[in-house]
Scaffold this motif. Sequence first.
Motif, mmCIF file in Angstrom:
data_model
loop_
_atom_site.group_PDB
_atom_site.id
_atom_site.type_symbol
_atom_site.label_atom_id
_atom_site.label_comp_id
_atom_site.label_asym_id
_atom_site.label_seq_id
_atom_site.Cartn_x
_atom_site.Cartn_y
_atom_site.Cartn_z
ATOM 1 N N ASP A 1 58.053 -23.266 -68.385
ATOM 2 C CA ASP A 1 57.171 -23.236 -67.231
ATOM 3 C C ASP A 1 56.157 -22.109 -67.403
ATOM 4 O OD1 ASP A 1 59.087 -21.293 -67.050
ATOM 5 O OD2 ASP A 1 59.452 -21.545 -64.936
ATOM 6 N N PHE A 2 55.115 -22.171 -66.618
ATOM 7 C CA PHE A 2 54.040 -21.198 -66.698
ATOM 8 C C PHE A 2 53.847 -20.583 -65.327
ATOM 9 C CE2 PHE A 2 49.608 -19.816 -66.911
ATOM 10 C CZ PHE A 2 49.614 -19.149 -68.128
ATOM 11 N N ASN A 3 53.705 -19.291 -65.284
ATOM 12 C CA ASN A 3 53.538 -18.572 -64.027
ATOM 13 C C ASN A 3 52.074 -18.688 -63.572
ATOM 14 O OD1 ASN A 3 53.474 -16.800 -61.907
ATOM 15 N ND2 ASN A 3 54.274 -15.063 -63.034
ATOM 16 N N LEU A 4 51.847 -19.442 -62.512
ATOM 17 C CA LEU A 4 50.494 -19.631 -61.991
ATOM 18 C C LEU A 4 50.121 -18.622 -60.914
ATOM 19 C CD1 LEU A 4 50.359 -23.529 -61.788
ATOM 20 C CD2 LEU A 4 49.347 -22.028 -63.508
ATOM 21 N N ILE B 1 49.824 -9.794 -63.437
ATOM 22 C CA ILE B 1 49.059 -9.375 -64.615
ATOM 23 C C ILE B 1 49.839 -9.594 -65.910
ATOM 24 C CG2 ILE B 1 48.049 -7.374 -65.797
ATOM 25 C CD1 ILE B 1 46.324 -8.304 -63.528
ATOM 26 N N GLU B 2 51.124 -9.270 -65.909
ATOM 27 C CA GLU B 2 51.913 -9.333 -67.140
ATOM 28 C C GLU B 2 52.394 -10.735 -67.492
ATOM 29 O OE1 GLU B 2 55.089 -6.481 -67.231
ATOM 30 O OE2 GLU B 2 53.827 -4.943 -66.321
ATOM 31 N N THR B 3 52.797 -11.511 -66.505
ATOM 32 C CA THR B 3 53.444 -12.793 -66.805
ATOM 33 C C THR B 3 52.720 -14.008 -66.233
ATOM 34 O OG1 THR B 3 54.874 -12.748 -64.848
ATOM 35 C CG2 THR B 3 55.705 -11.656 -66.836
ATOM 36 N N SER C 1 45.211 -11.732 -65.267
ATOM 37 C CA SER C 1 44.106 -11.249 -66.106
ATOM 38 C C SER C 1 43.085 -12.346 -66.398
ATOM 39 C CB SER C 1 44.652 -10.684 -67.425
ATOM 40 O OG SER C 1 45.220 -11.714 -68.209
ATOM 41 N N TRP C 2 43.330 -13.539 -65.880
ATOM 42 C CA TRP C 2 42.406 -14.653 -66.103
ATOM 43 C C TRP C 2 41.276 -14.616 -65.085
ATOM 44 C CZ3 TRP C 2 44.526 -19.938 -67.885
ATOM 45 C CH2 TRP C 2 45.518 -19.769 -68.853
ATOM 46 N N SER C 3 40.073 -14.939 -65.531
ATOM 47 C CA SER C 3 38.940 -15.077 -64.616
ATOM 48 C C SER C 3 38.991 -16.469 -63.983
ATOM 49 C CB SER C 3 37.625 -14.912 -65.387
ATOM 50 O OG SER C 3 37.434 -16.001 -66.275
ATOM 51 N N VAL C 4 38.199 -16.664 -62.945
ATOM 52 C CA VAL C 4 38.091 -18.001 -62.341
ATOM 53 C C VAL C 4 37.623 -18.991 -63.406
ATOM 54 C CG1 VAL C 4 36.802 -19.381 -60.660
ATOM 55 C CG2 VAL C 4 37.797 -17.197 -59.984
ATOM 56 N N GLN C 5 36.713 -18.564 -64.265
ATOM 57 C CA GLN C 5 36.224 -19.423 -65.343
ATOM 58 C C GLN C 5 37.355 -19.797 -66.310
ATOM 59 O OE1 GLN C 5 33.018 -17.780 -67.661
ATOM 60 N NE2 GLN C 5 32.730 -19.650 -68.815
ATOM 61 N N ASP C 6 38.239 -18.851 -66.642
ATOM 62 C CA ASP C 6 39.387 -19.152 -67.504
ATOM 63 C C ASP C 6 40.279 -20.223 -66.866
ATOM 64 O OD1 ASP C 6 38.692 -17.143 -69.401
ATOM 65 O OD2 ASP C 6 39.907 -15.639 -68.347
ATOM 66 N N ILE C 7 40.514 -20.082 -65.573
ATOM 67 C CA ILE C 7 41.384 -21.025 -64.871
ATOM 68 C C ILE C 7 40.740 -22.406 -64.805
ATOM 69 C CG2 ILE C 7 42.531 -21.547 -62.678
ATOM 70 C CD1 ILE C 7 42.648 -18.447 -62.249
ATOM 71 N N THR C 8 39.464 -22.455 -64.473
ATOM 72 C CA THR C 8 38.798 -23.753 -64.378
ATOM 73 C C THR C 8 38.738 -24.439 -65.739
ATOM 74 O OG1 THR C 8 36.580 -22.792 -64.570
ATOM 75 C CG2 THR C 8 37.445 -23.118 -62.347
ATOM 76 N N ALA D 1 51.485 -12.263 -56.250
ATOM 77 C CA ALA D 1 51.940 -12.190 -57.650
ATOM 78 C C ALA D 1 53.463 -12.197 -57.691
ATOM 79 C CB ALA D 1 51.400 -10.934 -58.311
ATOM 80 N N VAL D 2 53.997 -12.982 -58.603
ATOM 81 C CA VAL D 2 55.438 -13.069 -58.817
ATOM 82 C C VAL D 2 55.697 -12.849 -60.306
ATOM 83 C CG1 VAL D 2 57.475 -14.544 -58.690
ATOM 84 C CG2 VAL D 2 55.728 -14.692 -56.907
ATOM 85 N N LYS D 3 56.550 -11.892 -60.634
ATOM 86 C CA LYS D 3 56.859 -11.634 -62.038
ATOM 87 C C LYS D 3 57.776 -12.728 -62.572
ATOM 88 C CE LYS D 3 56.994 -7.526 -63.770
ATOM 89 N NZ LYS D 3 55.841 -7.732 -64.615
ATOM 90 N N HIS D 4 57.375 -13.341 -63.666
ATOM 91 C CA HIS D 4 58.168 -14.390 -64.316
ATOM 92 C C HIS D 4 59.315 -13.739 -65.074
ATOM 93 C CE1 HIS D 4 58.781 -18.375 -65.999
ATOM 94 N NE2 HIS D 4 58.914 -17.824 -67.180
#
Length: 75
Positions: free
Chosen positions: A8-11, A15-17, A21-28, A71-74
């Motif tokens: 799974d991926f922490n959405l 910052i760490e998991t 650190s992603w920009s809106v552009q990275d997410i889109t 934010a939730v740490k994975h």
Amino acid sequence: MLDQALSDFNLTPDIETGIGSWSVQDITRMIQTGFTKHNGQSLPVMPWPSYANIHSDDVNAIAAYLKSLPAVKHK
């Protein structure tokens, strides 16, 4: 057959998991192309082809929502 294990991926914006650190552009970009911030390709469980032509206002709203979550740490 997959050559790698699914995980799974922490959405959340941790910052760490997560995507903190992603920009809106990275997410889109991830939503619409399946490519991560680090140019990795997502697995087919991420249905990015279905979102490839989503309107820019909508995909930006999804990204803003994801950045607004606590934010939730994975583990």
